[in-house]
Design an enzyme around this catalytic site. Structure first.
Site, PDB file in Angstrom:
ATOM      1  N   GLY A 194       0.811  -1.209   0.000  1.00 26.72           N
ATOM      2  CA  GLY A 194       0.000   0.000   0.000  1.00 26.72           C
ATOM      3  C   GLY A 194       0.845   1.260   0.000  1.00 26.72           C
ATOM      4  O   GLY A 194       1.951   1.314  -0.540  1.00 26.72           O
ATOM      5  N   GLY A 195       0.313   2.282   0.671  1.00 26.19           N
ATOM      6  CA  GLY A 195       1.000   3.569   0.707  1.00 26.19           C
ATOM      7  C   GLY A 195       2.358   3.506   1.358  1.00 26.19           C
ATOM      8  O   GLY A 195       3.220   4.358   1.099  1.00 26.19           O
ATOM      9  N   GLY A 236      22.287  11.584 -31.352  1.00 32.09           N
ATOM     10  CA  GLY A 236      21.794  12.228 -30.140  1.00 32.09           C
ATOM     11  C   GLY A 236      22.315  11.588 -28.880  1.00 32.09           C
ATOM     12  O   GLY A 236      22.465  12.249 -27.855  1.00 32.09           O
ATOM     13  N   ALA A 237      22.615  10.294 -28.935  1.00 34.12           N
ATOM     14  CA  ALA A 237      23.137   9.620 -27.750  1.00 34.12           C
ATOM     15  C   ALA A 237      24.491  10.194 -27.344  1.00 34.12           C
ATOM     16  O   ALA A 237      24.813  10.283 -26.153  1.00 34.12           O
ATOM     17  CB  ALA A 237      23.253   8.124 -28.015  1.00 34.12           C
TER      18      ALA A 237
END
Length: 528
Positions: free
Chosen positions: A183-184, A418-419
């Site tokens: 859960g949280g 771009g890498a």
């Protein structure tokens, strides 16, 4: 006269007259709920909270805070179940002589579930860690919020999350998962810098297998849904996974030895036995000249760093990139490196996220960055584009551009497109850039470039393959020769691979006093 409830082991009406009474109370707190609960914990292959703290901290260094704290909740039988510590042991001690704050859930008490008093103890120790400027380690083994205490338990988690966020980048925060976390409660570890898990005994998930089955019809085990291997290999939630608690906690100690106490200090330096000028000629054999042949970047890192020792972060997730902490001439460095052995070392969504977070951590805690490039580009494909490779790749770019620590990059073989720009090129702020002879820095590989530029010539030729081969050779000679980038000031020096360790160490020594700032702002707005 002070009275105590019988559930904590003190007879009602017993008068507290001298120090012996206090000693008895403390002994009761140390024992916890009883031998059967301890036996049950051990039967699951798990240690108790205090046993874990004993392994984490230097022997005899632990000072406990609020050992005698009791919850105040009423109803649902809680008033008859009041145990000292209220299910969490908090305090501070030392790791290799340096102060570390710690809290450890005691699963023997309410299954380690968090209630109001339990949460207040954690809030206090978190505040103390920030005030003292020392790392915080949480040893998590709890069943979530204490349902009997209702919304006050949930509010307790909110206070933890808020403190996690405010301490981020201020002190190192390490979460060690030693039991269930559902859960949280899973969000506090997710907000910290590092997450450790132990196989078979620790799990993390937002909704458990029963809820998953009820909602989706899928059947899965606790470990299959949120075990250590799942989070180490698939989700990336876990940075380190080990087979037993003893090994796990020993590695937490090792990690702490590589981190500063807080964001105002440098990482701890040690005297290096490994000569700084040691030749690294073995790299010539480890790295093939042919750009398409794979090799293990981990062995390259071993050859460069002190004594071949490094701690790889997220070793089993997004394995096409390596992120590691190591020492070079006794100084801690963060290493980001392509891994040609996996997917040829391309960048993809997972690799971009992994490296971006690591870079931000290093920058927050004054750890210099060394980037080793052998990257053919970003991974093409519909799945990557639709998965958001643009925004995920931008996270890596943003992290590098925002970093103010010393930054050095080294191109081993190739850096395309771009890498190349994204992975610590000089144009985005690298302080120094080096390359080995034989490097290729270009928009793309020669074959791809020739097919684009000379597409018509190749198509119209009587012998297309011969023409293509000739044009590829010409393109390499003119735009991809090893000194092309250096001639244009995009590489500071082309170095002998055997000098790699010495060159990097000298550069880092020079940059140790680097001071760089960012524009005045509340905070940036990084790509998500």
């Amino acid at each position: 006269m002070t009275t105590y409830p019988s559930s904590v082991g003190v007879e009602p009406g017993r008068e507290r007259t001298h120090g012996g009474e206090l000693l008895a109370l403390r002994e009761r707190a140390l024992r916890g709920p009883g031998g059967k609960a301890t036996e049950a914990q051990h039967a699951k292959g798990k240690l108790t909270a205090r046993e874990r703290i004993g392994l984490l901290l230097d022997e005899g260094s632990f000072s406990e805070v609020e050992q005698l704290r009791l919850h105040r909740a009423q109803g649902f039988g809680l008033e008859a179940k009041r145990y000292y510590t209220d299910g969490v042991v908090t305090g501070w001690g030392t790791v290799e002589g340096r102060t570390v704050f710690v809290y450890a859930h005691d699963f023997r008490i309410f299954g380690g579930a968090l209630g109001e008093a339990h949460a207040e103890k954690i809030h206090k120790i978190m505040d103390m860690a920030v005030a003292a400027g020392a790392p915080l380690v949480s040893l998590n083994d709890g069943a979530g919020a204490r349902i009997q205490e209702g919304v006050t338990a949930l509010a307790g988690y909110g206070g933890i999350f808020q403190r996690n966020a405010k301490a981020s980048g201020v002190i190192p925060q390490i979460s060690v998962m030693l039991g269930p976390c559902a859960g949280g409660a899973a969000y506090s570890p997710a907000l910290t810098d590092f997450v450790f898990m132990v196989r078979e005994t620790s799990q993390m998930f937002i909704t458990g297998p029963d809820v998953v089955k009820a909602v989706t019809g899928e059947e899965i085990t606790h470990n299959g849904l949120g075990g250590a291997d799942v989070h180490a290999e698939t989700s990336g939630v876990c940075h380190f996974a080990y087979d037993d608690e003893e090994t796990c906690l020993a590695e937490v100690r090792y990690l702490l030895s590589l981190l500063p106490q807080n964001n105002r200090e440098a990482p701890p330096a040690v005297a290096a036995d490994d000569p700084v000028g040691r030749r690294t000629g073995a790299l010539l054999d480890l790295v093939p000249l042919e750009g398409s042949r794979p090799y293990d970047m981990a062995r390259v890192i071993e050859e460069i760093v002190d004594d071949g020792e490094f701690l790889e972060v997220h070793e089993r997730w997004a394995r096409n990139i390596v992120c590691a902490l190591a020492r070079l001439d006794g100084q801690v460095v963060g290493i980001v490196a392509s891994q040609p052995q996996v997917l040829a070392g391309v960048l993809d969504i997972g690799a971009s996220e992994k490296a971006a977070r690591f870079i931000q951590m290093c920058d927050a805690f004054n750890i210099p960055l060394v980037t080793l490039l052998d990257v053919p580009g970003f991974l093409p494909g519909v799945g990557q584009e639709h998965g958001g490779i643009i925004r995920h790749g931008a996270k890596l770019l943003y992290a590098y551009c925002n970093a103010t620590v010393p930054r050095i990059s080294l191109v081993l073989r190739k850096a395309y497109g771009g890498a190349y720009i994204v992975m610590e090129s000089q144009s985005i702020g690298a302080d120094l850039t080096y390359a080995w002879p034989g490097n290729e820095i270009a928009v793309m590989g020669a074959e791809g470039a020739a097919n684009v530029i000379f597409r018509r010539q190749i198509a119209e030729a009587d012998d297309p393959e011969a023409v293509r081969a000739r044009l590829v050779k010409e393109y390499k000679a003119e735009l991809m020769h090893p000194y092309y980038a250096a001639e244009r000031g995009l590489v500071d020096d082309v170095i002998d691979p055997a000098d790699t360790r010495a060159v990097l160490a000298r550069a880092l020594a020079m940059l140790r006093t680097k001071h760089a700032g960012l524009p005045s702002r509340k905070h940036g707005n990084p790509p998500q």
